[in-house]
Write an enzyme that holds these catalytic residues in place. Structure first.
Site, PDB file in Angstrom:
ATOM      1  N   CYS A 179      -1.809  -7.669  -6.263  1.00 45.69           N
ATOM      2  CA  CYS A 179      -2.125  -7.620  -4.824  1.00 45.69           C
ATOM      3  C   CYS A 179      -3.571  -7.224  -4.550  1.00 45.69           C
ATOM      4  CB  CYS A 179      -1.177  -6.664  -4.120  1.00 45.69           C
ATOM      5  SG  CYS A 179       0.521  -7.033  -4.471  1.00 45.69           S
ATOM      6  N   HIS A 183      -3.852  -4.106   2.530  1.00 46.21           N
ATOM      7  CA  HIS A 183      -2.785  -4.869   1.868  1.00 46.21           C
ATOM      8  C   HIS A 183      -1.489  -4.625   2.633  1.00 46.21           C
ATOM      9  CE1 HIS A 183      -0.089  -6.590  -0.906  1.00 46.21           C
ATOM     10  NE2 HIS A 183       0.280  -5.475  -1.512  1.00 46.21           N
ATOM     11  N   ASN A 228       5.243  -8.782   1.997  1.00 49.33           N
ATOM     12  CA  ASN A 228       4.129  -8.570   1.058  1.00 49.33           C
ATOM     13  C   ASN A 228       3.829  -9.892   0.352  1.00 49.33           C
ATOM     14  OD1 ASN A 228       2.541  -7.957  -1.150  1.00 49.33           O
ATOM     15  ND2 ASN A 228       3.710  -6.146  -1.756  1.00 49.33           N
TER      16      ASN A 228
HETATM   17  N1  ACO Z   1      18.759  -1.951   1.767  1.00 47.26           N
HETATM   18  C1  ACO Z   1      19.539  -0.854   1.884  1.00 47.26           C
HETATM   19  N2  ACO Z   1      19.422   0.214   1.053  1.00 47.26           N
HETATM   20  C2  ACO Z   1      18.466   0.153   0.090  1.00 47.26           C
HETATM   21  C3  ACO Z   1      17.625  -0.966  -0.067  1.00 47.26           C
HETATM   22  C4  ACO Z   1      17.810  -2.047   0.820  1.00 47.26           C
HETATM   23  N3  ACO Z   1      17.043  -3.150   0.754  1.00 47.26           N
HETATM   24  N4  ACO Z   1      16.780  -0.739  -1.098  1.00 47.26           N
HETATM   25  C5  ACO Z   1      17.071   0.495  -1.572  1.00 47.26           C
HETATM   26  N5  ACO Z   1      18.091   1.021  -0.849  1.00 47.26           N
HETATM   27  C6  ACO Z   1      18.733   2.323  -1.012  1.00 47.26           C
HETATM   28  C7  ACO Z   1      18.563   2.874  -2.398  1.00 47.26           C
HETATM   29  O1  ACO Z   1      19.565   2.366  -3.244  1.00 47.26           O
HETATM   30  C8  ACO Z   1      18.678   4.357  -2.150  1.00 47.26           C
HETATM   31  O2  ACO Z   1      20.056   4.674  -2.030  1.00 47.26           O
HETATM   32  P1  ACO Z   1      20.624   6.041  -2.662  1.00 47.26           P
HETATM   33  O3  ACO Z   1      19.907   7.128  -1.925  1.00 47.26           O
HETATM   34  O4  ACO Z   1      22.068   5.929  -2.375  1.00 47.26           O
HETATM   35  O5  ACO Z   1      20.261   5.983  -4.117  1.00 47.26           O
HETATM   36  C9  ACO Z   1      18.054   4.560  -0.771  1.00 47.26           C
HETATM   37  O6  ACO Z   1      18.068   3.251  -0.158  1.00 47.26           O
HETATM   38  C10 ACO Z   1      16.647   5.082  -0.804  1.00 47.26           C
HETATM   39  O7  ACO Z   1      15.907   4.320  -1.771  1.00 47.26           O
HETATM   40  P2  ACO Z   1      14.389   4.621  -2.082  1.00 47.26           P
HETATM   41  O8  ACO Z   1      13.915   3.666  -3.120  1.00 47.26           O
HETATM   42  O9  ACO Z   1      14.232   6.066  -2.322  1.00 47.26           O
HETATM   43  O10 ACO Z   1      13.741   4.255  -0.667  1.00 47.26           O
HETATM   44  P3  ACO Z   1      12.278   4.498  -0.157  1.00 47.26           P
HETATM   45  O11 ACO Z   1      12.297   5.228   1.118  1.00 47.26           O
HETATM   46  O12 ACO Z   1      11.363   5.000  -1.252  1.00 47.26           O
HETATM   47  O13 ACO Z   1      11.797   3.000   0.211  1.00 47.26           O
HETATM   48  C11 ACO Z   1      10.510   1.193  -0.687  1.00 47.26           C
HETATM   49  C12 ACO Z   1      11.781   2.027  -0.809  1.00 47.26           C
HETATM   50  C13 ACO Z   1      10.510   0.501   0.666  1.00 47.26           C
HETATM   51  C14 ACO Z   1      10.496   0.162  -1.806  1.00 47.26           C
HETATM   52  C15 ACO Z   1       9.268   2.138  -0.787  1.00 47.26           C
HETATM   53  O14 ACO Z   1       9.415   3.012  -1.880  1.00 47.26           O
HETATM   54  C16 ACO Z   1       7.987   1.377  -0.950  1.00 47.26           C
HETATM   55  O15 ACO Z   1       7.551   0.663  -0.053  1.00 47.26           O
HETATM   56  N6  ACO Z   1       7.292   1.519  -2.095  1.00 47.26           N
HETATM   57  C17 ACO Z   1       6.076   0.814  -2.364  1.00 47.26           C
HETATM   58  C18 ACO Z   1       6.411  -0.524  -2.906  1.00 47.26           C
HETATM   59  C19 ACO Z   1       5.246  -1.480  -2.872  1.00 47.26           C
HETATM   60  O16 ACO Z   1       4.338  -1.333  -2.081  1.00 47.26           O
HETATM   61  N7  ACO Z   1       5.296  -2.474  -3.752  1.00 47.26           N
HETATM   62  C20 ACO Z   1       4.340  -3.508  -3.770  1.00 47.26           C
HETATM   63  C21 ACO Z   1       3.349  -3.260  -4.807  1.00 47.26           C
HETATM   64  S1  ACO Z   1       2.137  -4.474  -4.733  1.00 47.26           S
HETATM   65  C22 ACO Z   1       2.295  -5.552  -6.069  1.00 47.26           C
HETATM   66  O17 ACO Z   1       1.407  -5.642  -6.855  1.00 47.26           O
HETATM   67  C23 ACO Z   1       3.487  -6.353  -6.255  1.00 47.26           C
END
Ligand code: ACO
Length: 335
Positions: free
Chosen positions: A117, A257, A287
């Site tokens: 990214c 980004h 994204n």
């Molecule tokens: N729908 C419903 N529930 C979900 C989903 C979903 N799509 N995805 C995860 N959950 C659940 C999990 O299973 C977890 O449940 P649990 O508590 O029972 O275990 C709960 O939601 C919380 O999960 P977390 O992963 O802790 O959620 P978080 O608040 O951290 O959000 C997210 C997750 C949105 C992925 C966040 O961490 C994030 O944006 N991280 C950065 C990711 C990013 O920017 N990636 C791109 C990188 S760029 C590249 O080069 C590709």
């Protein structure tokens, strides 16, 4: 020894996105999720995906033609094409070579870079160096990704985040001596590369010990990525502002980004920026990897959210891990 560096200008920007829209509601047919969860955790409402014969090249071609038209340049004027494609149609021929053939840029050399990214930020650094040193005059940068082909659509922790799209930029020797690249900052940390990974599913020669089969799908430790970003991005932006001798108030827009609205909000609040100064389109596209910054920029100008001329902070992060910032001057008529 002082170097006589040639100033660089951004002559045109463009974008290309597929027609097909997948809403959060649509994803509930594939995984246990909800529009409410996706919207509150990420800000994303829908994303575009390729279908049929569309791929990173076809999207990149649209964006490239758009940027060339805005720059009022013929493809034959281009000396170099740099494509930033983390999920290309195939490892070779390169995406850049395929775009070269499709747009008829016969005079160009062409190659790809991989910085996920952060691809466009890295590509701008490379283009700036080539032009400033006098090696090339006119460079086409294309950031294009068809993430949807490599997403595990049954993994709710990653499939809700990504979308497909392309953004392009023409950089060339400045016509008036003013350099549009005000400052740059670029970093990598390979040690935490496992946070976001897309393995290739190759196999060893049948005459040797077999290797572990790999699923060719994006795997991500979302929470670790989040923690990495909220510490490194503000630092990178501060570094870049310092190099430029500017304060946040001297810059008109943040074009970050587009990965997660909560991350963008955290960056904006560190800069004390109001909503009008932050360019966000992730609600429509998710994204789109390397494409996300030039896509947000080109669309933001087209929609009048970005008023020209202006100064903007472009800041990205991604797999590698990689991250970086460029502070640019955006002139009238570039999109
Ligand atoms: N729908 C419903 N529930 C979900 C989903 C979903 N799509 N995805 C995860 N959950 C659940 C999990 O299973 C977890 O449940 P649990 O508590 O029972 O275990 C709960 O939601 C919380 O999960 P977390 O992963 O802790 O959620 P978080 O608040 O951290 O959000 C997210 C997750 C949105 C992925 C966040 O961490 C994030 O944006 N991280 C950065 C990711 C990013 O920017 N990636 C791109 C990188 S760029 C590249 O080069 C590709």
């Amino acid at each position: 020894m002082s170097l006589n560096l040639i100033p660089v200008m951004i002559a045109g920007v463009g974008y290309g996105v597929p027609e097909t829209v997948i809403t959060n509601e649509d994803l509930t047919k594939l995984v246990d999720t909800s529009d409410e969860w996706i919207t509150t955790r990420t800000g994303i409402k829908e994303r575009r995906v390729v279908s049929g014969e569309e791929n990173a090249v076809t999207l990149g071609v649209k964006a490239a033609q758009n940027a060339l038209q805005k720059a009022k340049m013929d493809p034959m004027d281009i000396d170099l094409i740099i494509a930033a494609a983390s999920v290309p149609a195939h490892p070779y021929p390169s995406t850049a070579c395929e775009i070269q053939a499709a747009i008829g840029a016969d005079n160009a050399a062409a190659f790809d870079i991989t910085a996920a990214c952060t691809g466009m930020i890295y590509a701008m650094n490379i283009a700036k160096s080539f032009i400033s040193s006098g090696i090339y005059k006119n460079i086409l940068l294309v950031a294009t990704d068809a993430n949807s082909k490599y997403i595990d659509w049954y993994d709710r922790t990653s499939c809700v985040l990504f979308g497909d799209g392309a953004g392009a930029m023409v950089m060339k020797e400045s016509v008036d001596g003013v350099d549009d690249i005000i400052a740059m900052d670029m970093h990598s940390n390979g040690k935490d590369g496992d946070f976001i990974k897309m393995p290739m599913n190759g196999e060893n020669c049948p005459l040797v010990e077999p290797c572990e089969p790999q699923k060719q799908k994006i795997v991500m430790q979302g929470r670790e990525v989040y923690k990495f970003v909220v510490t490194t991005m503000p630092e990178s932006i501060s570094n870049c502002l310092e190099k430029a001798g500017l304060t946040p108030d001297d810059v008109d827009y943040l074009i970050p980004h587009q990965a997660n609205y909560r991350i963008i909000e955290a960056m904006a609040s560190r800069l004390n920026y109001s909503d009008e100064k932050i360019i966000v389109n992730l609600q429509k596209y998710g994204n789109t990897s390397a494409a996300s910054i030039p896509l947000a920029m080109a669309e933001g100008i087209e929609e009048g959210k970005i008023k020209l001329p202006c100064k903007a902070i472009l800041s990205g992060f991604g797999a590698g891990l990689t991250w970086g910032t460029v502070i640019v001057r955006l002139r009238e008529g570039i999109a």
